[in-house]
Design a protein around this motif. Structure first.
Motif, PDB file in Angstrom:
ATOM      1  N   GLN A 718      61.736  28.029  18.919  1.00  0.00           N
ATOM      2  CA  GLN A 718      60.481  27.934  18.169  1.00  0.00           C
ATOM      3  C   GLN A 718      60.770  27.243  16.839  1.00  0.00           C
ATOM      4  O   GLN A 718      61.671  27.640  16.099  1.00  0.00           O
ATOM      5  N   GLU A 719      59.993  26.234  16.590  1.00  0.00           N
ATOM      6  CA  GLU A 719      60.156  25.526  15.326  1.00  0.00           C
ATOM      7  C   GLU A 719      59.872  26.486  14.176  1.00  0.00           C
ATOM      8  O   GLU A 719      58.909  27.240  14.195  1.00  0.00           O
ATOM      9  N   ASP A 720      60.738  26.469  13.184  1.00  0.00           N
ATOM     10  CA  ASP A 720      60.588  27.362  12.037  1.00  0.00           C
ATOM     11  C   ASP A 720      60.581  26.523  10.758  1.00  0.00           C
ATOM     12  O   ASP A 720      60.964  25.342  10.766  1.00  0.00           O
ATOM     13  N   CYS A 721      60.126  27.168   9.697  1.00  0.00           N
ATOM     14  CA  CYS A 721      60.084  26.477   8.396  1.00  0.00           C
ATOM     15  C   CYS A 721      61.449  26.653   7.728  1.00  0.00           C
ATOM     16  O   CYS A 721      61.676  27.610   6.984  1.00  0.00           O
ATOM     17  N   ASN A 722      62.403  25.746   8.060  1.00  0.00           N
ATOM     18  CA  ASN A 722      63.766  25.902   7.554  1.00  0.00           C
ATOM     19  C   ASN A 722      64.487  24.567   7.338  1.00  0.00           C
ATOM     20  O   ASN A 722      65.690  24.530   7.096  1.00  0.00           O
ATOM     21  N   GLY A 723      63.761  23.437   7.473  1.00  0.00           N
ATOM     22  CA  GLY A 723      64.365  22.127   7.265  1.00  0.00           C
ATOM     23  C   GLY A 723      65.215  21.668   8.419  1.00  0.00           C
ATOM     24  O   GLY A 723      66.009  20.741   8.255  1.00  0.00           O
ATOM     25  N   VAL A 760      50.086  26.258   8.609  1.00  0.00           N
ATOM     26  CA  VAL A 760      51.253  25.389   8.663  1.00  0.00           C
ATOM     27  C   VAL A 760      51.481  24.628   7.357  1.00  0.00           C
ATOM     28  O   VAL A 760      52.626  24.330   6.981  1.00  0.00           O
ATOM     29  N   GLU A 761      50.388  24.332   6.639  1.00  0.00           N
ATOM     30  CA  GLU A 761      50.558  23.556   5.402  1.00  0.00           C
ATOM     31  C   GLU A 761      51.260  24.336   4.301  1.00  0.00           C
ATOM     32  O   GLU A 761      51.657  23.769   3.279  1.00  0.00           O
ATOM     33  N   LEU A 762      51.446  25.673   4.480  1.00  0.00           N
ATOM     34  CA  LEU A 762      52.183  26.443   3.472  1.00  0.00           C
ATOM     35  C   LEU A 762      53.692  26.268   3.605  1.00  0.00           C
ATOM     36  O   LEU A 762      54.456  26.808   2.813  1.00  0.00           O
ATOM     37  N   CYS A 763      54.144  25.510   4.635  1.00  0.00           N
ATOM     38  CA  CYS A 763      55.581  25.269   4.812  1.00  0.00           C
ATOM     39  C   CYS A 763      55.957  23.991   4.051  1.00  0.00           C
ATOM     40  O   CYS A 763      55.582  22.878   4.451  1.00  0.00           O
ATOM     41  N   THR A 764      56.689  24.140   2.997  1.00  0.00           N
ATOM     42  CA  THR A 764      57.165  22.985   2.210  1.00  0.00           C
ATOM     43  C   THR A 764      58.593  23.230   1.786  1.00  0.00           C
ATOM     44  O   THR A 764      58.944  24.358   1.400  1.00  0.00           O
ATOM     45  N   GLY A 765      59.410  22.164   1.881  1.00  0.00           N
ATOM     46  CA  GLY A 765      60.808  22.270   1.432  1.00  0.00           C
ATOM     47  C   GLY A 765      61.606  23.285   2.217  1.00  0.00           C
ATOM     48  O   GLY A 765      62.555  23.867   1.681  1.00  0.00           O
ATOM     49  N   GLY A 766      61.207  23.540   3.461  1.00  0.00           N
ATOM     50  CA  GLY A 766      61.964  24.490   4.281  1.00  0.00           C
ATOM     51  C   GLY A 766      61.645  25.939   3.968  1.00  0.00           C
ATOM     52  O   GLY A 766      62.344  26.841   4.446  1.00  0.00           O
ATOM     53  N   ASN A 767      60.586  26.208   3.196  1.00  0.00           N
ATOM     54  CA  ASN A 767      60.232  27.587   2.843  1.00  0.00           C
ATOM     55  C   ASN A 767      58.712  27.778   2.940  1.00  0.00           C
ATOM     56  O   ASN A 767      57.924  26.842   2.744  1.00  0.00           O
ATOM     57  N   TRP A 768      58.292  29.051   3.224  1.00  0.00           N
ATOM     58  CA  TRP A 768      56.887  29.389   3.324  1.00  0.00           C
ATOM     59  C   TRP A 768      56.319  29.776   1.970  1.00  0.00           C
ATOM     60  O   TRP A 768      56.931  30.537   1.232  1.00  0.00           O
ATOM     61  N   GLY A 769      55.095  29.272   1.678  1.00  0.00           N
ATOM     62  CA  GLY A 769      54.390  29.668   0.467  1.00  0.00           C
ATOM     63  C   GLY A 769      53.638  30.979   0.683  1.00  0.00           C
ATOM     64  O   GLY A 769      53.681  31.583   1.753  1.00  0.00           O
TER      65      GLY A 769
END
Length: 998
Positions: A718-723, A760-769
């Protein structure tokens, strides 16, 4: 106190009637009425008391000229009557502790009429008629009340008389009206049901009270029927007063217990209050009586007529009992059908003999004519009744043999009462029955006839088949030892001269002269003198069958002996070229050992049979598994080693490499490891750098692992917000739409925010907002940013962990009206619309109270009609401050000026005229009852006319009687003359006009 009883003016007629009743009872009176206060007791000329006007006391004068003596007018007329002084029978002040009948004809003395009392007032009391006194404010006893009555002689003066407050107290009654009496305020007297020991003893008159002091000394002020009433102390039963006895007062009563309530009556008699005539409720039984007094007789009793409920008197009965009637049982415990006596035991006759609605039921073998002897037991025989006929079934009877016995077994098999009667034993000329004495066969002696062991016939008990057999083992000695009728049978059956090896024999035996030892007495060629061959027989009877035929026990007989067929000792046949070596035989596999292993005269590589069992190569791992050494590797009796060429020839998948480069479920380099390093991170996906064939087990999920050293990274990850490109699709984080498949929960999971996900737009720079209000609002339409929720809907709308906080602050079950309420949330199950959520007593279910400020029931109105503590107001349409006595009463907190409900008075007899009311003076010029006293001809009304008593109707009034100023003449009182001066009003011929004429 006087003002308190003004409303009793309407009882004047009752007082007058009471007094009139008393006067009519005076001795010897005839033709002349006695007025209240006067004492006319004769038939002669009356003497009227003198009335002295002014501020003194009226003088009572006595006229002795006639036969009658009249008592003077004792009415108080403004004299000086201070503090308890009695003036002509009037009491002013004091009261509460006087002694009854302290003076003759005084207060409390017994009387029959007004003339018996010095006051001229004889009134009804619970103890009978007693003398009263006139009054101004109080009476001699607190149990008496000062009431307004008509003036003496119809003078029109206001007169107040003492009457008992509790005249009817404890009298039996039926309705409140039975308890009304002089001295009781309107609505005070009440007919109340009283109980004693939980039983309604009857209904008795009571009076409203507020405290014990409001009741007689033997009574207490107790709660009853929603109020407080005077009741006998200590729950004592009411006694009958003289008044109640004289009036034969009665009441209904009842007796109640667990069975019900029975009503009756009881009344006042000379002996006191009678016992309640009600019966004691009994448990209802079937006896044509209403035992529990519920108005129904024998209820609950019915008769179950084969599943059909029948009422008493109904037609009942079936089968032999048809045509009966439902009746009560003699003991009353239930019901019976009158024809039930016709019931009999059921029989197989197609008739319902026992009257249960079924025919020929529950009949068994004991009821049938079926056989029931011998083996035919009641348990085994099956008997059925079919349409009134018996069918017997013996198929389940163990040992049953029909009409003819077939088995000799000591049983009566045909159930005829006889045992084994057809079985006999023949001994010579004798035919013997079971149990008779018999002679045995051969060497067996005397015995008893019995069934044979096969149960097919009879034998002698000493026979070989008998229970006391004397038979012995047959011996080769010329005697029938086993009692079978044969001598030395089995000793030499093959007639070869040798006795059977299993038969004992004697030396004198002539049956087998060669002696014993024949191991097979059925074959003449087998004996101790025969030659052994390979044929499954011990030909020479030495105890060793086919001895020497297969010494190495390899299944093949030696080629040195004769073999017949396929004997057991060498079932594989003959031809064994070395019977001392079990590994060598015609069936052995040729091996590379320099020996003719299969006895075919060829050895090692020269024997093509060596190809049948080539040995495995040394490496049997992976694709090398199953590889065989070629025949040419056998040389000099030994096998050589396999090389890569042999393995390559064996498998095209063989690869001589250290690490496999192909993933194909094979160990290609035969190192014992399959597809090694194809899925180094063991995530089920093969390294995308390897060659993959099919779907190998090591990576069954597929290929394309872009990082085979990290198990968390694969095409299935599963794709994750981690770069990182977690799913190997060439995209990562927000750029990969796969990130939307598993979005993490928002930070706040309380209330309606529960289940919200980060977009999904809260994922920036490999981290969740962090989620904001817009995210929560988009997730739930019920979300609210309010610090205090304004919606009451069983939800935590602002996600602060509290559901419907502040919706019901006062805890009355209703939500604040200022909030939006959906349905009936748990915090306020009664709903919303609480107009004051700080006060528990204020809610839609509250009780409106007259307080001038609060809307206790939240209906938008303050102090509405019928609120608690309201007062009765009457319409005053003419605004004369007197309410319409016929008008509708309304209970209001304050006057309703608009609708003219402005007074608590209800005495105005004409609310459309301001000049007509109880406070007005009668006006003789009108046709109205101006002062609402029930009369339009009052004494002393405005514009009244003086009328004199004209007893002789001559048009002139009696000069000795004062004129009465009225609106019109009153013939009933002879007040018809408008002129006075008649000196003899008893003679028509004598009057002022006739005197002048004379």
């Amino acid at each position: 106190m006087m003002q308190k009883f003004v409303h009793h003016l309407g009882l004047l007629a009752l007082v007058a009637a009471l007094i009139s009743t008393g006067c009519s009872g005076a001795e010897g009176e005839s033709g002349t009425d006695t007025e209240a206060g006067g004492g006319d007791t004769g038939s002669g000329t009356d003497t009227t008391s003198g009335d002295t006007a002014g501020g003194g006391t009226d003088a009572a004068t006595t006229d002795t000229s006639g036969d009658d003596t009249a008592t003077g007018d004792a009415t108080s007329d403004g004299g000086d009557n201070d503090g308890g002084t009695t003036d002509g029978g009037t009491t002013d002040g004091g009261g509460g502790g006087a002694t009854p009948c302290a003076e003759p004809q005084g207060w409390g003395c017994a009387c029959t009429g007004n003339n018996d009392c010095s006051s001229g007032w004889c009134v009804e009391t619970p103890g009978g008629k007693q003398c009263s006194v006139t009054c101004i404010d109080s009476c001699p006893s607190d149990e008496w009340a000062c009431m307004q009555a008509a003036g003496a002689g119809g003078s029109g003066d206001l007169t107040y008389v003492c009457v008992p407050k509790f005249t009817t107290l404890c009298e039996p009654c039926a309705v409140d009206a039975d308890c009304e009496h002089l001295g009781a305020e309107d609505g005070v007297a009440k007919c109340l049901g009283l109980t004693k020991d939980g039983v309604l003893s009857g209904s008795f008159c009571t009076a409203k009270c507020e405290k014990d002091e409001d009741c007689p000394s033997t009574y207490t002020c107790a709660d009853a029927d929603g109020g407080k009433y005077c009741q006998p102390k200590d729950a004592a039963e009411c006694d009958c007063s003289e008044k109640a006895i004289a009036g034969k007062k009665s009441t209904t009563c009842s007796i109640t217990n667990a069975n019900g309530t029975c009503t009756g009556s009881r009344g006042c008699t000379e002996s006191g209050l009678s016992l309640c005539s009600a019966a004691t409720p009994e448990k209802e039984i079937c006896n044509d009586k209403d035992d529990n007094c519920d108005g129904k007789t024998d209820e609950g009793f019915s008769y179950d007529d084969i599943g059909v409920s029948k009422t008493l008197g109904g037609i009942c009965g079936v089968g032999a009992c048809v045509g009966g009637q439902v009746q009560c049982a003699e003991d009353g415990s239930g019901t019976i059908c009158s024809t039930s006596v016709k019931s009999q035991a059921e029989a197989c006759d197609f008739v319902d003999n026992d009257c249960d609605g079924k025919t020929d039921e529950d009949l068994g073998v004991a009821d049938s004519p079926c056989k029931q002897g011998g083996v035919c037991t009641a348990e085994a025989v099956k008997a059925t009744c079919d349409v009134g006929k018996w069918n017997c079934d013996y198929t389940g009877v163990a040992g049953y043999e029909g009409d003819d016995e077939l088995t000799c077994d000591g049983l009566d098999n045909n159930c005829d009462g006889k045992v084994d009667e057809k079985f006999v034993y023949v001994s010579g000329a004798d035919t013997l029955q079971i149990g008779a004495t018999c002679n045995g066969v051969g060497a067996c002696g005397v015995g008893i006839v019995e069934c044979s062991t096969d149960k097919k016939g009879a034998v002698c008990s000493t026979d070989a088949a008998g229970s006391a057999s004397e038979a012995k083992t047959e011996v080769c000695d010329g005697i029938d030892n086993d009692c079978d009728g044969l001598v030395d049978e089995g000793c030499d059956d093959d007639k070869d001269g040798y006795c059977d090896i299993g038969m004992p024999h004697t030396a004198t035996n002539t049956t087998c002269p060669m002696g014993p030892g024949d191991c097979n007495d059925d074959v003449a060629d087998i004996s101790p003198a025969a030659t052994e061959t390979c044929d499954n027989l011990d030909n020479d009877c030495n105890g060793d069958t086919d001895g020497g035929c297969n010494d190495d026990q390899d299944g093949y007989c030696t080629d040195a002996m004769v073999v017949v067929g396929t004997p057991d000792v060498c079932k594989q046949g003959g031809g064994d070229c070395d019977d001392n070596n079990g590994a060598i035989s015609p069936a052995a596999q040729e091996d590379c050992n320099g020996i003719d292993d299969d006895c075919d005269a060829s050895t090692d590589a020269s024997d093509a049979d060596l190809l049948k069992a080539l040995p495995n190569c040394e490496n049997q791992n992976g694709v090398c598994g199953g590889s065989k050494k070629p025949i040419d590797l056998c040389a000099n009796g030994a096998w050589g080693l396999c090389n890569d060429a042999i393995y390559g020839k064996h498998s095209a998948d063989f690869a001589n490499e250290v690490t496999e480069t192909t993933c194909d479920d094979l160990d290609n380099n035969c190192d014992g490891k399959v597809d090694d390093l194809c899925d180094a991170d063991e995530d089920g996906y093969c390294d995308k750098l390897k060659t993959v064939k099919g779907t190998p087990k090591i990576c069954t999920k597929g290929v394309g692992d872009c990082d085979d050293d990290n198990g968390a990274i694969s095409p299935a990850a599963q794709e994750d917000c981690n770069g990182i490109d977690d799913d190997c699709d060439g995209k990562f984080d927000a750029a990969d739409t796969d990130l939307e498949k598993v979005l993490p929960p928002c930070d706040n999971q309380n209330g309606v925010c529960a289940g919200s996900k980060k977009p999904v737009e809260l994922c920036t720079g490999g981290n969740w907002g962090t989620c904001n209000d817009a995210v929560y609002a988009a997730y739930s339409t019920s979300f609210s940013t309010d610090a205090v929720e304004t919606a009451c809907d069983d939800m935590d709308n602002n996600c602060d962990g509290t559901v419907d906080d502040k919706c019901d602050v006062d805890g009355d079950g209703y939500c604040n009206a200022k909030f939006t309420t959906t349905g009936k949330p748990k915090v306020c199950p009664q709903g919303g619309n609480d107009c004051n959520d700080d006060v528990k007593e204020i809610s839609p279910a509250g009780t409106e109270v007259c307080d001038g400020k609060n809307d206790e029931n939240c209906n938008g109105k303050i102090d509405e009609e019928d609120a608690s503590q309201c007062e009765n107001y009457y319409p005053d349409l003419d605004q004369d401050k007197y309410g319409d006595k016929f008008g509708k009463v309304r209970c209001l907190c304050s006057p309703d000026v608009k609708e003219k409900y402005t007074t608590k008075d209800a005495t105005d007899c004409n609310d459309k005229k301001e000049t007509v009311n109880p406070g007005a003076k009668e006006d003789c010029k009108t046709s109205d009852d101006d002062n609402c006293n029930g009369s339009i001809n009052d004494i002393g009304g405005s514009f009244c006319t003086e009328f004199w008593v004209d007893a002789d109707s001559d048009g002139f009034g009696d000069k000795n009687q004062a004129a009465v100023c009225m609106c019109s003449a009153d013939p009933s009182k002879k007040l018809t003359a408008i002129k006075g001066g008649d000196c003899n009003d008893g003679a028509f011929q004598v009057n002022r006009r006739r005197s002048r004429t004379a």
